[in-house]
Design a protein around this motif. Structure first.
Motif, PDB file in Angstrom:
ATOM      1  N   MET A 263      15.370  -0.121   7.825  1.00 50.63           N
ATOM      2  CA  MET A 263      15.973  -1.148   6.976  1.00 50.63           C
ATOM      3  C   MET A 263      16.942  -1.977   7.802  1.00 50.63           C
ATOM      4  SD  MET A 263      16.412   1.235   3.593  1.00 50.63           S
ATOM      5  CE  MET A 263      15.984   2.778   4.418  1.00 50.63           C
ATOM      6  N   ASP A 264      16.481  -3.160   8.173  1.00 49.45           N
ATOM      7  CA  ASP A 264      17.236  -4.078   9.028  1.00 49.45           C
ATOM      8  C   ASP A 264      17.738  -5.219   8.145  1.00 49.45           C
ATOM      9  OD1 ASP A 264      18.113  -5.987  10.820  1.00 49.45           O
ATOM     10  OD2 ASP A 264      16.165  -6.321  11.744  1.00 49.45           O
ATOM     11  N   ILE A 265      19.038  -5.497   8.188  1.00 46.39           N
ATOM     12  CA  ILE A 265      19.568  -6.559   7.327  1.00 46.39           C
ATOM     13  C   ILE A 265      19.975  -7.780   8.154  1.00 46.39           C
ATOM     14  CG2 ILE A 265      20.291  -4.946   5.542  1.00 46.39           C
ATOM     15  CD1 ILE A 265      23.171  -5.285   6.563  1.00 46.39           C
ATOM     16  N   GLY A 266      19.255  -8.043   9.229  1.00 45.92           N
ATOM     17  CA  GLY A 266      19.624  -9.128  10.133  1.00 45.92           C
ATOM     18  C   GLY A 266      19.341 -10.517   9.610  1.00 45.92           C
ATOM     19  N   ASN A 267      18.460 -10.653   8.617  1.00 46.06           N
ATOM     20  CA  ASN A 267      18.169 -11.973   8.056  1.00 46.06           C
ATOM     21  C   ASN A 267      17.905 -11.821   6.560  1.00 46.06           C
ATOM     22  OD1 ASN A 267      15.140 -11.715   7.537  1.00 46.06           O
ATOM     23  ND2 ASN A 267      15.208 -11.248   9.723  1.00 46.06           N
ATOM     24  N   PRO A 268      17.894 -12.928   5.791  1.00 42.25           N
ATOM     25  CA  PRO A 268      17.767 -12.817   4.332  1.00 42.25           C
ATOM     26  C   PRO A 268      16.530 -12.057   3.865  1.00 42.25           C
ATOM     27  CG  PRO A 268      18.530 -15.006   4.914  1.00 42.25           C
ATOM     28  CD  PRO A 268      18.187 -14.318   6.207  1.00 42.25           C
ATOM     29  N   MET A 269      15.382 -12.321   4.481  1.00 41.80           N
ATOM     30  CA  MET A 269      14.167 -11.655   4.022  1.00 41.80           C
ATOM     31  C   MET A 269      14.199 -10.162   4.332  1.00 41.80           C
ATOM     32  SD  MET A 269      11.448 -11.733   2.360  1.00 41.80           S
ATOM     33  CE  MET A 269      11.368 -13.516   2.082  1.00 41.80           C
ATOM     34  N   SER A 270      14.668  -9.784   5.529  1.00 44.45           N
ATOM     35  CA  SER A 270      14.725  -8.357   5.849  1.00 44.45           C
ATOM     36  C   SER A 270      15.767  -7.650   4.985  1.00 44.45           C
ATOM     37  CB  SER A 270      15.023  -8.145   7.341  1.00 44.45           C
ATOM     38  OG  SER A 270      16.319  -8.590   7.683  1.00 44.45           O
ATOM     39  N   TYR A 271      16.836  -8.362   4.617  1.00 46.37           N
ATOM     40  CA  TYR A 271      17.827  -7.766   3.715  1.00 46.37           C
ATOM     41  C   TYR A 271      17.219  -7.527   2.337  1.00 46.37           C
ATOM     42  CZ  TYR A 271      22.191  -7.082   1.105  1.00 46.37           C
ATOM     43  OH  TYR A 271      23.176  -6.563   0.305  1.00 46.37           O
ATOM     44  N   TRP A 272      16.444  -8.476   1.848  1.00 43.72           N
ATOM     45  CA  TRP A 272      15.773  -8.307   0.561  1.00 43.72           C
ATOM     46  C   TRP A 272      14.818  -7.104   0.611  1.00 43.72           C
ATOM     47  CZ3 TRP A 272      15.462  -8.319  -4.286  1.00 43.72           C
ATOM     48  CH2 TRP A 272      14.258  -8.394  -4.995  1.00 43.72           C
ATOM     49  N   GLU A 273      14.085  -6.966   1.707  1.00 42.65           N
ATOM     50  CA  GLU A 273      13.182  -5.824   1.850  1.00 42.65           C
ATOM     51  C   GLU A 273      13.969  -4.514   1.925  1.00 42.65           C
ATOM     52  OE1 GLU A 273      11.063  -6.904   5.349  1.00 42.65           O
ATOM     53  OE2 GLU A 273       9.737  -8.332   4.304  1.00 42.65           O
ATOM     54  N   ALA A 274      15.143  -4.540   2.589  1.00 50.40           N
ATOM     55  CA  ALA A 274      15.977  -3.346   2.679  1.00 50.40           C
ATOM     56  C   ALA A 274      16.487  -2.929   1.304  1.00 50.40           C
ATOM     57  CB  ALA A 274      17.152  -3.587   3.622  1.00 50.40           C
ATOM     58  N   LEU A 275      16.838  -3.909   0.476  1.00 48.92           N
ATOM     59  CA  LEU A 275      17.287  -3.594  -0.889  1.00 48.92           C
ATOM     60  C   LEU A 275      16.166  -2.929  -1.684  1.00 48.92           C
ATOM     61  CD1 LEU A 275      19.331  -6.807  -1.764  1.00 48.92           C
ATOM     62  CD2 LEU A 275      20.245  -4.484  -1.527  1.00 48.92           C
ATOM     63  N   GLN A 276      14.965  -3.447  -1.567  1.00 50.72           N
ATOM     64  CA  GLN A 276      13.836  -2.867  -2.302  1.00 50.72           C
ATOM     65  C   GLN A 276      13.519  -1.453  -1.808  1.00 50.72           C
ATOM     66  OE1 GLN A 276      10.555  -5.948  -3.300  1.00 50.72           O
ATOM     67  NE2 GLN A 276      11.558  -6.782  -1.488  1.00 50.72           N
ATOM     68  N   THR A 277      13.452  -1.290  -0.493  1.00 50.12           N
ATOM     69  CA  THR A 277      13.132   0.026   0.065  1.00 50.12           C
ATOM     70  C   THR A 277      14.215   1.040  -0.259  1.00 50.12           C
ATOM     71  OG1 THR A 277      11.903  -0.998   1.896  1.00 50.12           O
ATOM     72  CG2 THR A 277      12.635   1.285   2.196  1.00 50.12           C
ATOM     73  N   SER A 278      15.481   0.641  -0.098  1.00 50.44           N
ATOM     74  CA  SER A 278      16.573   1.580  -0.365  1.00 50.44           C
ATOM     75  C   SER A 278      16.642   1.957  -1.833  1.00 50.44           C
ATOM     76  CB  SER A 278      17.910   0.995   0.099  1.00 50.44           C
ATOM     77  OG  SER A 278      18.257  -0.167  -0.621  1.00 50.44           O
ATOM     78  N   TYR A 279      16.319   1.013  -2.727  1.00 50.27           N
ATOM     79  CA  TYR A 279      16.328   1.345  -4.160  1.00 50.27           C
ATOM     80  C   TYR A 279      15.243   2.369  -4.479  1.00 50.27           C
ATOM     81  CZ  TYR A 279      16.195   1.006  -9.214  1.00 50.27           C
ATOM     82  OH  TYR A 279      16.223   1.324 -10.541  1.00 50.27           O
ATOM     83  N   ARG A 280      14.065   2.177  -3.897  1.00 48.03           N
ATOM     84  CA  ARG A 280      12.986   3.130  -4.140  1.00 48.03           C
ATOM     85  C   ARG A 280      13.347   4.518  -3.617  1.00 48.03           C
ATOM     86  NH1 ARG A 280       9.494   0.827  -1.399  1.00 48.03           N
ATOM     87  NH2 ARG A 280       9.180   2.227   0.359  1.00 48.03           N
ATOM     88  N   LEU A 281      13.884   4.580  -2.397  1.00 48.63           N
ATOM     89  CA  LEU A 281      14.259   5.872  -1.821  1.00 48.63           C
ATOM     90  C   LEU A 281      15.404   6.518  -2.591  1.00 48.63           C
ATOM     91  CD1 LEU A 281      14.095   4.968   1.973  1.00 48.63           C
ATOM     92  CD2 LEU A 281      12.516   6.460   0.735  1.00 48.63           C
ATOM     93  N   ALA A 282      16.396   5.719  -2.970  1.00 47.63           N
ATOM     94  CA  ALA A 282      17.535   6.262  -3.710  1.00 47.63           C
ATOM     95  C   ALA A 282      17.101   6.774  -5.079  1.00 47.63           C
ATOM     96  CB  ALA A 282      18.620   5.205  -3.856  1.00 47.63           C
ATOM     97  N   SER A 283      16.184   6.059  -5.721  1.00 49.70           N
ATOM     98  CA  SER A 283      15.691   6.485  -7.035  1.00 49.70           C
ATOM     99  C   SER A 283      14.930   7.799  -6.938  1.00 49.70           C
ATOM    100  CB  SER A 283      14.789   5.400  -7.636  1.00 49.70           C
ATOM    101  OG  SER A 283      15.495   4.196  -7.826  1.00 49.70           O
ATOM    102  N   GLU A 284      14.300   8.014  -5.780  1.00 47.01           N
ATOM    103  CA  GLU A 284      13.587   9.273  -5.537  1.00 47.01           C
ATOM    104  C   GLU A 284      14.500  10.324  -4.914  1.00 47.01           C
ATOM    105  OE1 GLU A 284      10.448   8.013  -3.016  1.00 47.01           O
ATOM    106  OE2 GLU A 284       9.368   6.923  -4.579  1.00 47.01           O
ATOM    107  N   ASN A 285      15.790   9.945  -4.737  1.00 46.82           N
ATOM    108  CA  ASN A 285      16.813  10.824  -4.149  1.00 46.82           C
ATOM    109  C   ASN A 285      16.409  11.299  -2.766  1.00 46.82           C
ATOM    110  OD1 ASN A 285      19.379  11.940  -4.424  1.00 46.82           O
ATOM    111  ND2 ASN A 285      18.559  13.944  -4.964  1.00 46.82           N
ATOM    112  N   LYS A 286      15.895  10.355  -1.943  1.00 46.10           N
ATOM    113  CA  LYS A 286      15.384  10.726  -0.621  1.00 46.10           C
ATOM    114  C   LYS A 286      16.257  10.232   0.533  1.00 46.10           C
ATOM    115  CE  LYS A 286      10.450  11.285  -1.540  1.00 46.10           C
ATOM    116  NZ  LYS A 286       9.083  10.837  -1.186  1.00 46.10           N
ATOM    117  N   GLN A 287      17.337   9.542   0.252  1.00 41.95           N
ATOM    118  CA  GLN A 287      18.164   9.072   1.366  1.00 41.95           C
ATOM    119  C   GLN A 287      19.112  10.150   1.809  1.00 41.95           C
ATOM    120  OE1 GLN A 287      20.126   5.418   0.489  1.00 41.95           O
ATOM    121  NE2 GLN A 287      18.446   4.161   1.201  1.00 41.95           N
TER     122      GLN A 287
END
Length: 287
Positions: A263-287
């Motif tokens: 999850m790289d937040i270096g630009n707007p699109m990668s930050y948006w992807e990081a938010l989606q990925t982190s939400y999925r992982l957090a919802s599955e309690n995998k982080q």
């Protein structure tokens, strides 16, 4: 081995302006488990620190620049803030903040100033007097890497210690390597690559093995970086220091990230992807 962890967080974050004019990009939030089956938001840099702490590291060197005061403030325990949360009945928030502060109090944090953003390699070089002759782990402060059981960290450390390498780098095969540092080398089995050359953001990549920003180094990296000349932008690149180690006959290996998320937040699109990925992982309690 006693490692020191170097966390460069001095970049300007220009690709995320105007959001990063006052707020460091490393402090932008992504989703994380709250420890009670739910989700919460944490600064990405806090998640990086907590992950490295949970692995067992206790000595951290933050490289900060102008406008990064928010980072030092966040990583300084504030007992009055916790008391205020408790007074307001915010017991869950108090618990999460207190746990973070417990980790901070159990660690040694050193702050190194990079007055001008002169490159990732320059940031690492500035820590040489703090790190001394200890081995060091370097992780970019704007990238969070997830793997089950922090396997990506343990693999890097295992290869570093078993081979006596000068450097070990985390790698990932990508579709377009031109926006990454790229390595060339030969596979020696088990997802390990003996690296023969590295190049920063090449127009014509020699492989699809991209560098992910997690490294283990011996202190030879400092001598190499001292010999590196600035690039066209006036910056000292870490990849050039790694190449110098190779040119000197040093052993440099790469470990492929076989399963996990970057999850790289270096630009707007990668930050948006990081938010989606982190939400999925957090919802599955995998982080």
């Amino acid at each position: 081995m006693k490692y020191k962890v170097v966390l460069p967080v001095a970049g300007l974050g220009t690709r995320l302006l105007p959001a990063t004019k006052e707020q460091p990009k490393e402090m932008l939030p992504i989703f994380a488990p709250d420890g009670r089956g739910g989700t919460c938001l944490k600064p990405l840099l806090q998640l990086v620190f907590e992950q490295l702490y949970s692995y067992g590291f206790r000595e951290f060197v933050f490289v900060v620049g102008r406008g990064k005061r928010a980072v030092e403030d966040h990583f300084t325990p504030d007992a009055q803030f916790v008391e205020e949360l408790e007074r307001r009945g915010k017991t869950e928030h108090s618990r999460m903040v207190s746990e973070f502060y417990r980790m901070l109090s159990d660690s040694v944090l050193t702050w190194v100033n990079q007055p001008s953003p002169l490159g990732f390699g320059h940031a690492v070089l500035l820590t040489r007097h703090v790190v001394g002759n200890n081995p060091l782990v370097v992780q970019a402060g704007d990238t969070y890497i997830h793997s089950d059981g922090n396997r990506h960290i343990s693999r890097v450390i295992e290869v570093f210690e078993s081979t006596g390498a000068d450097a070990v780098i985390l790698l990932k095969r990508v579709a377009d390597p031109r926006i990454y540092g790229v390595v060339e080398g030969r596979s020696i089995g088990g997802g390990v690559v003996e690296i023969e050359g590295v190049e920063e953001k090449p127009e014509r990549p020699r492989s699809d093995l991209a560098i992910m920003p997690l490294y283990a180094f011996r202190d030879s990296i400092f001598r190499a970086l001292e010999e590196v000349k600035p690039d066209k932008k006036g910056e000292i690149q870490l990849t050039d220091g790694i190449q110098k180690c190779i040119d000197w006959g040093g052993k440099v290996y790469g470990v492929e990230l076989d399963a996990g998320y970057v999850m790289d937040i270096g630009n707007p699109m990668s930050y948006w992807e990081a938010l989606q990925t982190s939400y999925r992982l957090a919802s599955e309690n995998k982080q």
